[in-house]
Write a protein that holds these residues in place. Structure first.
Motif, PDB file in Angstrom:
ATOM      1  N   TRP A 298       0.844  -1.201   0.000  1.00 25.91           N
ATOM      2  CA  TRP A 298       0.000   0.000   0.000  1.00 25.91           C
ATOM      3  C   TRP A 298       0.878   1.250   0.000  1.00 25.91           C
ATOM      4  O   TRP A 298       0.604   2.239  -0.697  1.00 25.91           O
ATOM      5  CB  TRP A 298      -0.920  -0.036   1.205  1.00 25.91           C
ATOM      6  CG  TRP A 298      -2.066   0.944   1.188  1.00 25.91           C
ATOM      7  CD1 TRP A 298      -2.233   2.005   0.350  1.00 25.91           C
ATOM      8  CD2 TRP A 298      -3.206   0.941   2.057  1.00 25.91           C
ATOM      9  NE1 TRP A 298      -3.401   2.674   0.652  1.00 25.91           N
ATOM     10  CE2 TRP A 298      -4.019   2.040   1.689  1.00 25.91           C
ATOM     11  CE3 TRP A 298      -3.604   0.122   3.117  1.00 25.91           C
ATOM     12  CZ2 TRP A 298      -5.213   2.328   2.356  1.00 25.91           C
ATOM     13  CZ3 TRP A 298      -4.802   0.417   3.779  1.00 25.91           C
ATOM     14  CH2 TRP A 298      -5.594   1.502   3.393  1.00 25.91           C
ATOM     15  N   THR A 299       1.954   1.199   0.757  1.00 20.18           N
ATOM     16  CA  THR A 299       2.920   2.300   0.749  1.00 20.18           C
ATOM     17  C   THR A 299       3.498   2.501  -0.644  1.00 20.18           C
ATOM     18  O   THR A 299       3.673   3.640  -1.104  1.00 20.18           O
ATOM     19  CB  THR A 299       4.048   2.006   1.756  1.00 20.18           C
ATOM     20  OG1 THR A 299       3.512   1.972   3.076  1.00 20.18           O
ATOM     21  CG2 THR A 299       5.147   3.049   1.690  1.00 20.18           C
ATOM     22  N   ALA A 300       3.795   1.399  -1.335  1.00 21.86           N
ATOM     23  CA  ALA A 300       4.319   1.477  -2.709  1.00 21.86           C
ATOM     24  C   ALA A 300       3.305   2.118  -3.641  1.00 21.86           C
ATOM     25  O   ALA A 300       3.670   2.878  -4.558  1.00 21.86           O
ATOM     26  CB  ALA A 300       4.692   0.082  -3.206  1.00 21.86           C
ATOM     27  N   ALA A 301       2.018   1.846  -3.410  1.00 24.15           N
ATOM     28  CA  ALA A 301       0.980   2.480  -4.224  1.00 24.15           C
ATOM     29  C   ALA A 301       0.975   3.995  -4.016  1.00 24.15           C
ATOM     30  O   ALA A 301       0.810   4.772  -4.973  1.00 24.15           O
ATOM     31  CB  ALA A 301      -0.385   1.887  -3.887  1.00 24.15           C
ATOM     32  N   MET A 302       1.163   4.421  -2.774  1.00 25.11           N
ATOM     33  CA  MET A 302       1.240   5.854  -2.502  1.00 25.11           C
ATOM     34  C   MET A 302       2.456   6.468  -3.178  1.00 25.11           C
ATOM     35  O   MET A 302       2.405   7.589  -3.696  1.00 25.11           O
ATOM     36  CB  MET A 302       1.304   6.096  -0.988  1.00 25.11           C
ATOM     37  CG  MET A 302       0.053   5.665  -0.237  1.00 25.11           C
ATOM     38  SD  MET A 302       0.146   5.973   1.551  1.00 25.11           S
ATOM     39  CE  MET A 302      -0.136   7.753   1.597  1.00 25.11           C
ATOM     40  N   MET A 303       3.565   5.733  -3.196  1.00 27.03           N
ATOM     41  CA  MET A 303       4.770   6.218  -3.848  1.00 27.03           C
ATOM     42  C   MET A 303       4.562   6.325  -5.357  1.00 27.03           C
ATOM     43  O   MET A 303       4.987   7.310  -5.982  1.00 27.03           O
ATOM     44  CB  MET A 303       5.953   5.304  -3.533  1.00 27.03           C
ATOM     45  CG  MET A 303       7.276   5.767  -4.135  1.00 27.03           C
ATOM     46  SD  MET A 303       8.713   4.867  -3.487  1.00 27.03           S
ATOM     47  CE  MET A 303       8.438   3.238  -4.209  1.00 27.03           C
ATOM     48  N   LEU A 304       3.893   5.344  -5.937  1.00 24.80           N
ATOM     49  CA  LEU A 304       3.603   5.387  -7.373  1.00 24.80           C
ATOM     50  C   LEU A 304       2.771   6.615  -7.725  1.00 24.80           C
ATOM     51  O   LEU A 304       3.047   7.302  -8.713  1.00 24.80           O
ATOM     52  CB  LEU A 304       2.859   4.120  -7.791  1.00 24.80           C
ATOM     53  CG  LEU A 304       3.693   2.851  -7.938  1.00 24.80           C
ATOM     54  CD1 LEU A 304       2.787   1.629  -7.992  1.00 24.80           C
ATOM     55  CD2 LEU A 304       4.580   2.917  -9.175  1.00 24.80           C
TER      56      LEU A 304
END
Length: 353
Positions: A298-304
Motif C-alpha cells: 500500500w505504501t508502494a501504491a502511494m509512492m507510485l
C-alpha cells in the motif's frame, strides 16, 4: 520509457523482509506496464551499521539521497540501540533534513480483513500528521544529570509557517475527497500556548475553503469517537505526537498495523519524499518470514501516485484488495500465509491482469 530512481533503506527487523517484497511487486508492475521502470539503490543504513561504525547515515549521505526521486523506507529500531538514538539518527534525520512536513496515513478496512471493531467497514480516514516540528522538534535538554534534582525538558515548538502549511495541505486533501470533511485534533484546553496557536491558524486557513465542513475534537475525545462513531470522520489533522498515536489506533481498528501505509511528503518537491509502512521493526517476528507485506504494498501504491504513475497505483490497490479478499492472509490477520506466499500471490495476480 519513464524512469524512477528510488533509494531503498530497508533498515531493521521486518523492514528488510517487507521492503524486499515491495520491490518485487513494483518490478512486476513496471514489467506489466512497459511504460516505466525503476532504478533501485539499496542503502545499508541500519542499526547494525550504527553498532559497527557509530553512525546510521555516513558523511554526505543526505546529499546523496537528495538526488533520488523517492525513498522507500522499511523500519528503524533495534534492541541493541536506544530508541531515541535510532529514531533521531535515521528516520527523523531524513524527515527533518528533507522538510517532509506532511505525514499522510490512510486507514480503511480492506476487503476480507476482519476488524475487532463493530462497524469498522465505515472507516475511511486519512490522518494528516504535522511531521516537522511540534512535540518532535527536538527542543529541550537535561541538567543535573545523575543527581536527585535532575531535570529534563521537552519543548513543543509550533510556528505559524509550519501550522499554515500543514493545515492548508489538510484542507486541500479534504476538498479533493467526496465527503469534504476535516476534523481538527487539538489539546488547547490544557496546552494553552502552542496548541491555541494551532487552533487559531486552522480557523484562519479554513476561510479559504468554504466547501470543506470542519469540526474540532480534543485528542482524548477523538480516540473514543474513532471507536464509537467512525463514520463521522474523514480527513483528520493533528500534531506530530497526537497523529502518531491516533494513526496506530486507526491501523489497529482497520485490522492490523501490518497493512497500514505512510507517506512523508515534501509537497513542494524541493526534496524527495519518503514512503514507509508504519509497523516498525517488529523484533518479535523478524526473520521468521511471517511479516505482513501488505503495508509495504500500500505504501508502494502511494509512492507510485506521488511519482505520477496514477494508473499503476490504481492497479496495485486493486491487486491488494483482490489479495486480501481471497483469504490469503498472514498471521496478524488470522491466517497462515508467509511473507513469500503473499508476495508471490500478488505478483502472479499483477502478471495475469
Amino acid at each position: 520509457m519513464r524512469g524512477h530512481r528510488v533509494a531503498v533503506i530497508p533498515g531493521d527487523g521486518i523492514g528488510l523482509e517487507v521492503i524486499e517484497a515491495g520491490k518485487q511487486v513494483l518490478e512486476a508492475l513496471a514489467k506489466k506496464s512497459g511504460d516505466f521502470q525503476f532504478e533501485f539503490e539499496d542503502f545499508d543504513w541500519c542499526s547494525q551499521r550504527y553498532l559497527e561504525k557509530g553512525e546510521y547515515i555516513p558523511e554526505g549521505g543526505l546529499e546523496r539521497l537528495s538526488k533520488f526521486d523517492a525513498i522507500y523506507f522499511g523500519a528503524v529500531g533495534s534492541q541493541d540501540v536506544p530508541d531515541h538514538v535510532s529514531l533521531w539518527e535515521l528516520r527523523l534525520a531524513i524527515c527533518q533534513g528533507f522538510d517532509q512536513y506532511a505525514n499522510v496515513r490512510p486507514a480503511r478496512v480492506l476487503p476480507g480483513v476482519n476488524s475487532r471493531l463493530k462497524g469498522a467497514d465505515e472507516i475511511d480516514w486519512v490522518i494528516v500528521r504535522e511531521n516537522s516540528e511540534g512535540e518532535y522538534s527536538g527542543n529541550g535538554g537535561r541538567v543535573h544529570q545523575g543527581f536527585p534534582d535532575e531535570v529534563g525538558t521537552e519543548v513543543s515548538v509550533f510556528t505559524r509557517k509550519g501550522l499554515e502549511r500543514i493545515h492548508r495541505f489538510a484542507f486541500n486533501l479534504a476538498q479533493s475527497r467526496p465527503r469534504k470533511k476535516l476534523t481538527l485534533v487539538t489539546k488547547s484546553n490544557a496546552q494553552r500556548h502552542g496548541m491555541v496557536l494551532w487552533d487559531e491558524v486552522f480557523f484562519e486557513v479554513a476561510k479559504a475553503f468554504p466547501e470543506v465542513t470542519i469540526d474540532r475534537e480534543l485528542v482524548d475525545a477523538v480516540t473514543t469517537r474513532m471507536v464509537l462513531k467512525p463514520e463521522t470522520m474523514d480527513v483528520i489533522v493533528a500534531t506530530n505526537l497526537h497523529a502518531d498515536i491516533i494513526s496506530d489506533l486507526a491501523a489497529a481498528l482497520s485490522g492490523s498495523l501490518g497493512i497500514a501505509p505512510t507517506a512523508n511528503l515534501n509537497p513542494e518537491g524541493t526534496f524527495p519524499s519518503m514512503f514507509e509502512p508504519i509497523h516498525g521493526s517488529a523484533f518479535d517476528i523478524a526473520g521468521q518470514g511471517i511479516a505482513n507485506p501488505v503495508g509495504s504494498f500500500w505504501t508502494a501504491a502511494m509512492m507510485l501516485e506521488h511519482l505520477g504513475e496514477k494508473t499503476a497505483a490504481e492497479c496495485l490497490m486493486a491487486a491488494i484488495e483482490r489479495l486480501t479478499a481471497s483469504g490469503l492472509q498472514t498471521q496478524d490477520l488470522g491466517g497462515t500465509a508467509t511473507t513469500r506466499d503473499v508476495t508471490q500471490a500478488i505478483c502472479s495476480d499483477i502478471e495475469s491482469q
